[in-house]
Design a protein around this motif. Structure first.
Motif, PDB file in Angstrom:
ATOM      1  N   VAL A  95       0.856  -1.175  -0.242  1.00 56.25           N
ATOM      2  CA  VAL A  95      -0.037  -0.074   0.021  1.00 56.25           C
ATOM      3  C   VAL A  95       0.961   1.235  -0.089  1.00 56.25           C
ATOM      4  O   VAL A  95       0.354   2.406  -0.578  1.00 56.25           O
ATOM      5  CB  VAL A  95      -1.149   0.194   1.220  1.00 56.25           C
ATOM      6  N   SER A  96       1.997   1.154   0.732  1.00 46.58           N
ATOM      7  CA  SER A  96       2.823   2.342   0.651  1.00 46.58           C
ATOM      8  C   SER A  96       3.443   2.768  -0.599  1.00 46.58           C
ATOM      9  O   SER A  96       3.726   3.859  -0.920  1.00 46.58           O
ATOM     10  CB  SER A  96       3.934   2.161   1.739  1.00 46.58           C
ATOM     11  N   HIS A 150       0.989   3.870  -2.925  1.00 44.65           N
ATOM     12  CA  HIS A 150       0.381   5.308  -2.560  1.00 44.65           C
ATOM     13  C   HIS A 150       1.345   6.132  -3.352  1.00 44.65           C
ATOM     14  O   HIS A 150       1.057   7.281  -3.923  1.00 44.65           O
ATOM     15  CB  HIS A 150       0.652   5.534  -1.246  1.00 44.65           C
ATOM     16  N   ARG A 151       2.732   5.797  -3.231  1.00 46.51           N
ATOM     17  CA  ARG A 151       3.567   6.617  -4.295  1.00 46.51           C
ATOM     18  C   ARG A 151       3.409   6.613  -5.589  1.00 46.51           C
ATOM     19  O   ARG A 151       3.412   7.550  -6.341  1.00 46.51           O
ATOM     20  CB  ARG A 151       4.961   5.926  -3.883  1.00 46.51           C
ATOM     21  N   SER A 154       0.448   6.114  -7.115  1.00 45.37           N
ATOM     22  CA  SER A 154      -0.686   6.535  -7.363  1.00 45.37           C
ATOM     23  C   SER A 154      -0.423   8.155  -7.494  1.00 45.37           C
ATOM     24  O   SER A 154      -0.752   9.071  -8.099  1.00 45.37           O
ATOM     25  CB  SER A 154      -1.759   6.456  -6.609  1.00 45.37           C
ATOM     26  N   PHE A 159      -7.135   5.897  -4.510  1.00 44.53           N
ATOM     27  CA  PHE A 159      -6.166   5.091  -3.619  1.00 44.53           C
ATOM     28  C   PHE A 159      -5.259   6.152  -2.906  1.00 44.53           C
ATOM     29  O   PHE A 159      -5.059   5.838  -1.980  1.00 44.53           O
ATOM     30  CB  PHE A 159      -5.372   4.219  -4.599  1.00 44.53           C
ATOM     31  N   HIS A 160      -4.892   7.220  -3.711  1.00 39.57           N
ATOM     32  CA  HIS A 160      -4.255   8.021  -2.950  1.00 39.57           C
ATOM     33  C   HIS A 160      -4.946   8.709  -1.961  1.00 39.57           C
ATOM     34  O   HIS A 160      -4.272   9.081  -0.572  1.00 39.57           O
ATOM     35  CB  HIS A 160      -3.583   9.168  -3.813  1.00 39.57           C
ATOM     36  N   ALA A 176      -5.251   6.200   0.889  1.00 36.59           N
ATOM     37  CA  ALA A 176      -4.068   5.690   1.576  1.00 36.59           C
ATOM     38  C   ALA A 176      -3.546   6.940   2.274  1.00 36.59           C
ATOM     39  O   ALA A 176      -2.904   6.696   3.174  1.00 36.59           O
ATOM     40  CB  ALA A 176      -2.868   5.321   0.400  1.00 36.59           C
ATOM     41  N   GLY A 177      -3.819   8.347   1.821  1.00 38.55           N
ATOM     42  CA  GLY A 177      -3.425   9.402   2.563  1.00 38.55           C
ATOM     43  C   GLY A 177      -4.043   9.535   3.876  1.00 38.55           C
ATOM     44  O   GLY A 177      -3.529   9.607   4.961  1.00 38.55           O
ATOM     45  N   ARG A 205      -5.071   7.029   5.682  1.00 40.51           N
ATOM     46  CA  ARG A 205      -4.505   5.936   6.401  1.00 40.51           C
ATOM     47  C   ARG A 205      -3.035   6.282   7.078  1.00 40.51           C
ATOM     48  O   ARG A 205      -2.854   6.386   8.313  1.00 40.51           O
ATOM     49  CB  ARG A 205      -4.062   4.636   5.543  1.00 40.51           C
ATOM     50  N   VAL A 263      -7.997   0.287   2.905  1.00 35.11           N
ATOM     51  CA  VAL A 263      -7.709   1.169   1.634  1.00 35.11           C
ATOM     52  C   VAL A 263      -7.958   0.515   0.556  1.00 35.11           C
ATOM     53  O   VAL A 263      -8.340   1.011  -0.649  1.00 35.11           O
ATOM     54  CB  VAL A 263      -6.173   1.493   1.883  1.00 35.11           C
ATOM     55  N   SER A 287     -10.819   1.706  -2.014  1.00 38.03           N
ATOM     56  CA  SER A 287     -10.440   2.242  -3.571  1.00 38.03           C
ATOM     57  C   SER A 287     -10.871   1.406  -4.693  1.00 38.03           C
ATOM     58  O   SER A 287     -11.131   1.992  -5.736  1.00 38.03           O
ATOM     59  CB  SER A 287      -8.772   2.482  -3.453  1.00 38.03           C
TER      60      SER A 287
END
Length: 136
Positions: A31-32, A35-36, A38, A88-89, A92-93, A95, A117, A121
């Motif tokens: 997920v991390s 996140h980058r 996305s 997703f961003h 996740a943000g 989160r 997340v 999403s």
């Protein structure tokens, strides 16, 4: 007695490019990274998003032109990628903001929030895809 209780500590090593295919990353790590990814997609597709937004607001004629342009399958897929990246961003943000408040930082809590997340999403992206491709 202290030697008998002492546990062996795990050894962490740097991984090489060849080992990436076999490396098992936990869900929170995936997920991390997503996140980058996305965030990068949102940044790279920002000019396209702004173009679509500008065309929708300029005039009635430009909006009609935009509607015919947006009926193309490639444009719909790009819009769907933008929608996934944004949703997703966003989740996740949220989160990561939750993790910044030291909530759900345990291994289980981190896995649970990462799952949430991904589920939220994905559901939002599916709903947007159904709307884009005319299911409702």
């Amino acid at each position: 007695m202290a030697e008998a209780v002492k546990k062996t500590r795990p050894e962490f090593r740097n991984i090489g490019i060849g080992q990436l295919a076999h490396y098992r990353l936990p869900l929170a790590g995936k997920v991390s990274i997503l996140h980058r990814v996305s965030g990068i997609l949102l940044f790279l597709l920002l000019p396209f998003s702004l173009y679509l937004f500008e065309q929708s607001l300029t005039s009635e004629i430009s909006f009609d032109t935009l509607k015919s342009f947006a009926s193309n399958i490639i444009v719909k897929l790009v819009v769907l990628v933008i929608a996934w990246a944004f949703s997703f961003h966003f989740f996740a943000g949220l989160r990561f903001l939750l993790l910044d408040t030291h909530t759900a930082v345990s291994k289980e809590g981190s896995r649970n929030t990462a799952t949430i997340v991904l589920v939220l999403s994905t559901l939002l992206t599916i709903a947007i895809a159904l709307k884009l491709f005319g299911a409702f």
